[in-house]
Write a protein that holds these residues in place. Structure first.
Motif, PDB file in Angstrom:
ATOM      1  N   PRO B  64      33.573 121.100  23.224  1.00 22.69           N
ATOM      2  CA  PRO B  64      33.936 121.993  22.005  1.00 22.69           C
ATOM      3  C   PRO B  64      32.654 122.388  21.450  1.00 22.69           C
ATOM      4  CG  PRO B  64      34.697 119.700  22.176  1.00 22.69           C
ATOM      5  CD  PRO B  64      33.990 119.955  23.415  1.00 22.69           C
ATOM      6  N   ARG B  65      33.136 123.636  20.768  1.00 24.11           N
ATOM      7  CA  ARG B  65      31.614 124.287  20.447  1.00 24.11           C
ATOM      8  C   ARG B  65      30.771 123.635  19.379  1.00 24.11           C
ATOM      9  NH1 ARG B  65      33.844 130.228  17.998  1.00 24.11           N
ATOM     10  NH2 ARG B  65      31.828 130.440  17.469  1.00 24.11           N
ATOM     11  N   LEU B  66      31.227 122.914  18.439  1.00 22.88           N
ATOM     12  CA  LEU B  66      30.418 122.223  17.578  1.00 22.88           C
ATOM     13  C   LEU B  66      29.719 121.112  18.349  1.00 22.88           C
ATOM     14  CD1 LEU B  66      29.514 122.017  14.660  1.00 22.88           C
ATOM     15  CD2 LEU B  66      31.463 120.239  14.270  1.00 22.88           C
ATOM     16  N   GLN B  67      30.333 120.473  19.106  1.00 24.50           N
ATOM     17  CA  GLN B  67      29.678 119.522  19.869  1.00 24.50           C
ATOM     18  C   GLN B  67      28.545 119.834  20.919  1.00 24.50           C
ATOM     19  OE1 GLN B  67      31.911 117.480  22.939  1.00 24.50           O
ATOM     20  NE2 GLN B  67      30.977 115.269  22.358  1.00 24.50           N
ATOM     21  N   GLY B  68      29.106 121.185  21.335  1.00 24.08           N
ATOM     22  CA  GLY B  68      28.142 121.539  22.255  1.00 24.08           C
ATOM     23  C   GLY B  68      26.886 122.294  21.769  1.00 24.08           C
ATOM     24  N   PHE B  69      27.085 122.805  20.470  1.00 25.10           N
ATOM     25  CA  PHE B  69      25.856 123.321  19.796  1.00 25.10           C
ATOM     26  C   PHE B  69      25.171 122.054  19.228  1.00 25.10           C
ATOM     27  CE2 PHE B  69      24.379 124.199  15.285  1.00 25.10           C
ATOM     28  CZ  PHE B  69      23.610 125.093  15.502  1.00 25.10           C
ATOM     29  N   LEU B  70      25.840 121.032  18.784  1.00 22.85           N
ATOM     30  CA  LEU B  70      24.898 119.805  18.470  1.00 22.85           C
ATOM     31  C   LEU B  70      23.975 119.177  19.227  1.00 22.85           C
ATOM     32  CD1 LEU B  70      27.248 118.136  15.697  1.00 22.85           C
ATOM     33  CD2 LEU B  70      25.147 119.226  15.265  1.00 22.85           C
ATOM     34  N   MET B  71      24.898 119.020  20.655  1.00 23.95           N
ATOM     35  CA  MET B  71      24.276 118.413  21.744  1.00 23.95           C
ATOM     36  C   MET B  71      22.926 119.251  22.339  1.00 23.95           C
ATOM     37  SD  MET B  71      27.517 116.809  23.611  1.00 23.95           S
ATOM     38  CE  MET B  71      26.609 116.075  24.916  1.00 23.95           C
TER      39      MET B  71
END
Lengths: 358, 302, 155, 178
Positions: B64-71
């Motif tokens: 998911p975009r936010l998770q990918g961004f944070l990760m």
């Protein structure tokens, strides 16, 4: 919220598939349930459809580590049923192979226990020692794991070079007493991980029917080799190490001392071994009847029940492997412990899931 | 401290150009020593570099975009902050630094573990979460002796600047404080006996369990830089060579860092992994005891 | 406690037979729970429970005990397919009762639940006694659905 | 600090890892894959009987017997070797080649039945040692008859019996004094 953490069926701490669901509060375990059966092969069903000679090879494959105990136990059951006498030399050869297998199994277990507490150096040291006894077993039997040594009425192969066995066993006894045992018993980090962890009380050990080193570390002095000696064990001197604490450390100590006892037994057996025949008739005539057979495997008491109708195929073979008896004790052991201890506690039983699943 | 000088220490020495190969070298050295202690051959010299390149080349799992961004951002932040910490190391005590850079260094060093904790939680893996909570507990535990030790040095030197500490701290204080600091390094680097945060037999890879490909490569990079930052911190405080020519200082700095890697590697090879509670207790009792004695000595001298 | 005293307490001394592999006794109407309680109080170790089909279509259950190292085999016959559970008295019997349900669909009465041990959750019990509609035995490696399929194709 | 002894020992001794392909030869007793010598085989099928994993199959035909072996199924227990009455089955002393495809190393040996000296039809193979074990003292007559095919042997036996009966009948008749 108490999360359920699933260990397995595939997990770095386990060599074989099984599953333990651990309910944790913080790092503390409040409940656990064990699932087995991932390796179920219906060997008991197969055994009812194969002749005795093939069955011995079949039961060799119940377990990859303690394969000899299964063929030995089944051979003894067939011998008792058919009234076959085993030549004296064969009895000693059986003892040597059985104890060599115990050495190999205990050293393997010690290595895995070390690996589970993150002690890789000691793990390598244990496996290095184990390699020596594997070489001995390969030299005797022609294979590293499935030895195919036993047949009703004797053994399939003679020990060609007893001197080499003796030398290897002495080297192992020396390294165990001088290196392994001091580290396992005095190292601060090992003690910190093992002492007082995963206690199995004497009462629980009886109620759950624990066998072998697990029972002996909980104060139960049970050992089939001593209580109902088979083969040449009544002519050999050895002690049964027993500890009262019931924790992982006690199980480590019991197994470490058993390594030394096994070395002692092999030395005596090689020295006492008489010359003579080592195998009997090719095809035993098994009369109708039923029989139980028990021997002390590396992990504890192995139990076989064989029923025959007089043909060349058994009508029922029942196997109770040591892990089948020991595994349920993992639950009382892990309750109240920390999650970090769960892999070590379950490993301290020396579990063998392929054995259990059959 | 001029901008040029700052850039040089960030990008050349002891920054990126030096720190990256040095970090990989230290990781290789640790694995090699571990292997030799166990009677194995060990990895080839370029293995950590190969691992990094291999991970970079892998196609990441779609998230998911936010998770990918944070990760992605969290390991990047860990890399950047650790690099910043390395740039502040007082390899040349007289050449730069400013009053209070010690505080900045400490906070930059702390960003890495903090990112690891957050990274473990945002990965939404059970094991990542356990690893992250272990990491958090351990960070709290080792920071007690870590900060007390640094404070003892500050008290002894009477200065909050790294250069001042390196040059002026009294030797009895310094020895005690450095012992406490060295004891903290294995926790940060996930080395035995304090490696509970990444105990693979219990929780796979801990907080990085869910990371893959380039994202994991960034963690590996941050890990390599942490090696340089932490050993470098101890090295620059242990042997401040104020008056020698710069090549001598570099050689001393590198030599002490590598010696520290060797010591830590052998210590890791000869111990088992302690449990979380045991590790925390060790730092709160033994580690803090050493650091506190350093502090006492510092105040008595004053 | 030794085997002879136990046999005496059970009042089956005369029927018991001593063989090389231990004591054997057949008790057709065995009070399983009474036996289990006695063994528990006397610390006679539960070794295992063997179930095997008999020729009369019922099942023969043998309770194996270890009394001071001597094996004590107490057999009984189950004709109705159910017998009292002893898992609450002997936790050691829990797994073996679950296994016998898996193999022969035996019912152990008094248990809150009998989850599968070797089979998958929800599998039909009685794996070893499965027979096809035509009366042939079915290989345990073949699932019930596959077996039905194969039979349908044949007919 | 005993662990330090282990570590210094390891460092001093150097790595114990054996680099590929520097592998030690297996032990002299090593149980490798199974081969069969058709010249010695009696086509008795004992190897098939004792084989637990059905790696060996003995299929009798009209003029010859098919012996098949699949190392992929074999458990290398050595029962076939131990039980072969004529030592026709042997196990290799090396680890053998690796293979990628299931059944790639399956081997088939055809055991031809020798021709009957009388009629030329296939007869069962025979072996002196087994003959001795089965019958004890082997008479010249038996040795001669053992090479025959089943039909010729039956005929020979019938002829011999008839001859004996005939002789007995002759004498009986003469004794009768009719």
């Amino acid at each position: 919220m108490s999360p359920v953490i699933t260990m397995g069926p595939f997990h770095p701490a386990l060599e074989e598939p099984y599953k333990i669901d651990v309910v944790c509060e913080g790092e503390h375990v409040t409940d656990a349930s064990i699932r087995v059966g991932f390796n179920f092969r219906a060997i008991e069903w197969l055994a009812e459809r194969k002749n005795y000679t093939a069955d011995i090879a079949l039961f060799e494959h119940v377990c990859g580590i303690c394969s000899n105990v299964h063929t030995l136990c089944l051979s003894r059951a067939i011998e008792t049923l058919a009234g076959i006498e085993v030549p004296e030399r064969a009895q000693y050869i059986r003892v040597v192979v059985a104890e060599a297998e115990r050495l190999h199994s205990h050293l393997l277990w010690a290595g895995i226990a070390c690996e589970l507490i993150g002690f890789e150096t000691l793990f390598m040291a244990c496996f290095g020692l184990r390699e020596k006894i594997m070489d001995v077993l390969e030299a005797i039997s022609g294979n590293r794991v499935n030895y195919a040594m036993n047949r009703p009425g004797g053994v399939n192969r003679d020990i060609a070079d007893p001197g080499a066995v003796l030398a290897a066993v002495r080297a192992i006894a020396d390294a165990t007493s001088k290196q392994l045992i001091p580290v396992l018993t005095t190292d601060a980090t090992v003690r910190a991980r093992c002492a007082g962890v995963g206690v199995l009380t004497r009462a629980d050990a009886i109620a759950y029917g624990a066998v072998g080193p697990t029972a002996r570390a909980s104060g139960l002095p049970q050992d089939i080799r001593a209580s109902a000696p088979y083969e040449a064990y009544d002519r050999l001197l050895f002690e049964v190490p027993v500890r009262q604490e019931g924790d992982v450390f006690a199980r480590v100590v019991v197994r470490a001392l058993e390594i030394l006892e096994s070395c002692r037994i092999i030395e005596q057996a090689i020295e006492q071994m008489p010359a003579g025949p080592f195998r009997g008739d090719d095809y035993p005539k098994v009369p109708a009847g039923e029989v139980c057979s028990r021997i002390e495997g590396p992990r504890g008491e192995v139990f076989y029940y064989v029923a025959s109708d007089g043909s060349d195929t058994p009508t029922r073979v029942r196997v109770r492997t040591p892990t089948f008896a020991n595994m349920p004790t993992a639950r009382p052991m892990v309750l109240g412990q920390t999650f970090a201890d769960v892999p070590l506690i379950q490993a301290s039983l020396d579990p063998c899931y392929s054995c259990t699943d059959r | 401290m001029t901008v040029v000088r700052g850039l040089i220490s960030l990008l050349v020495f002891p920054g990126a150009l030096f720190a990256l190969p040095a970090g990989w070298f230290m990781m290789w050295l640790q694995r090699k020593i571990n292997a030799r202690a166990q009677g194995r051959i060990g990895p080839p010299f370029f293995q950590p570099f190969f691992d990094f390149v291999k991970l970079l080349a892998k196609e990441p799992v779609v998230r998911p975009r936010l998770q990918g961004f944070l990760m992605t951002v969290l390991p990047l932040a860990a890399v950047a902050s650790t690099l910043g910490a390395i740039a502040l190391l007082p390899v040349f005590p007289k050449a730069g630094g400013f009053s209070g850079d010690l505080v900045l260094l400490v906070s930059l060093i702390e960003v890495g573990p903090l990112c690891a904790v957050l990274g473990g939680f945002v990965s939404r893996s059970l094991y990542g979460g356990i690893g992250a909570s272990r990491e958090a507990v351990l960070t709290l535990a080792y920071n007690v002796p870590f900060l007390i030790a640094l404070f003892a040095l500050v008290a002894s030197a009477g200065s909050f600047s790294l250069a001042g500490v390196a040059l002026a701290a009294a030797w009895p204080v310094r020895v005690l404080a450095l012992i406490a600091l060295v004891a903290c390094i294995p926790v940060k680097l996930h080395l035995n006996p304090f490696s509970a945060a990444s105990a693979e037999q219990e929780i796979y890879a801990g907080s990085t369990t869910e990371y893959d490909g380039p994202r994991l490569a960034l963690w590996e990079l941050a890990h390599a830089l942490e090696w340089v930052a932490l050993t470098g911190l101890v090295a620059s405080l242990a042997f401040p060579v104020a008056d020698a020519a710069w090549p001598v200082r570099v050689v001393v700095f590198v030599a002490v860092s590598v010696a520290l890697v060797v010591v830590l590697s052998f210590a890791a090879a000869s111990t088992a992994r302690l449990k979380l509670a045991q590790t925390a207790r060790w730092f709160l009792l033994c580690g803090s005891g050493i650091a506190l004695s350093a502090l006492v000595v510092a105040f008595v001298r004053l | 406690m030794d085997a002879e005293s136990i046999l005496h307490m059970l009042d089956v001394e005369s029927a018991a037979e001593h063989r090389t592999d231990g004591w054997w006794v057949d008790v057709p109407d065995l009070d399983v729970r009474g036996l289990a309680t006695l063994m528990r109080t006397r610390e006679v170790r539960f070794v295992t429970l063997t179930g095997t089909p008999d020729t009369a279509g019922g099942y023969r259950l043998i309770y194996h005990w270890d009394a001071d190292g001597a094996l004590l085999n107490i057999a009984t016959t189950v004709s109705a397919g159910c017998i009292a559970s002893i898992a609450d008295i002997w936790p050691a019997a829990d797994w073996v009762e679950r296994e016998l349900r898996d193999y022969y669909a035996l019912v152990f009465e008094g248990r809150a639940e009998t989850p599968t041990l070797m089979l998958l959750e929800g599998d039909e019990p009685g794996l070893f006694s499965r027979t096809s509609a035509a009366g042939r035995e079915i290989d345990p490696a073949v699932t019930a659905r596959d077996a039905a399929e194969a039979e349908r194709k044949e007919s | 600090m005993n662990i330090l002894n282990i570590i210094t020992g390891n460092v001093a001794r150097g790595p114990q890892t054996v680099r590929f392909p520097g592998r030690e030869a297996p032990a002299a007793a090593y149980r490798g894959s199974v081969t069969m010598d058709a010249a010695k085989c009696l086509a008795c099928g004992i190897c098939d009987y004792v084989c637990v994993s059905r790696a060996i199959a003995v299929t009798p035909g009209a003029a010859s017997c098919e012996w098949t072996y699949d190392p992929g199924r074999c458990t290398y227990c050595g029962r076939c070797v131990d039980h072969c009455p004529v030592a026709a089955v042997t196990q290799a002393g090396d680890r053998g080649d690796s293979y990628a495809r299931s059944g790639a190393q399956r081997a088939t040996v055809t055991v031809p039945y020798p021709a009957c000296p009388q009629c030329g039809r296939p007869a069962m193979p025979y072996n002196e040692a087994v003959l001795g074990a089965a019958f004890g003292d082997v008479s010249a007559e038996l040795r001669e008859r053992i090479h025959l095919c089943e039909r010729c042997r039956r005929r020979a036996t019938t002829a011999a019996l008839k001859a004996n009966f005939g002789a007995a009948a002759e004498t009986g008749r003469s004794d009768d004094g009719r």
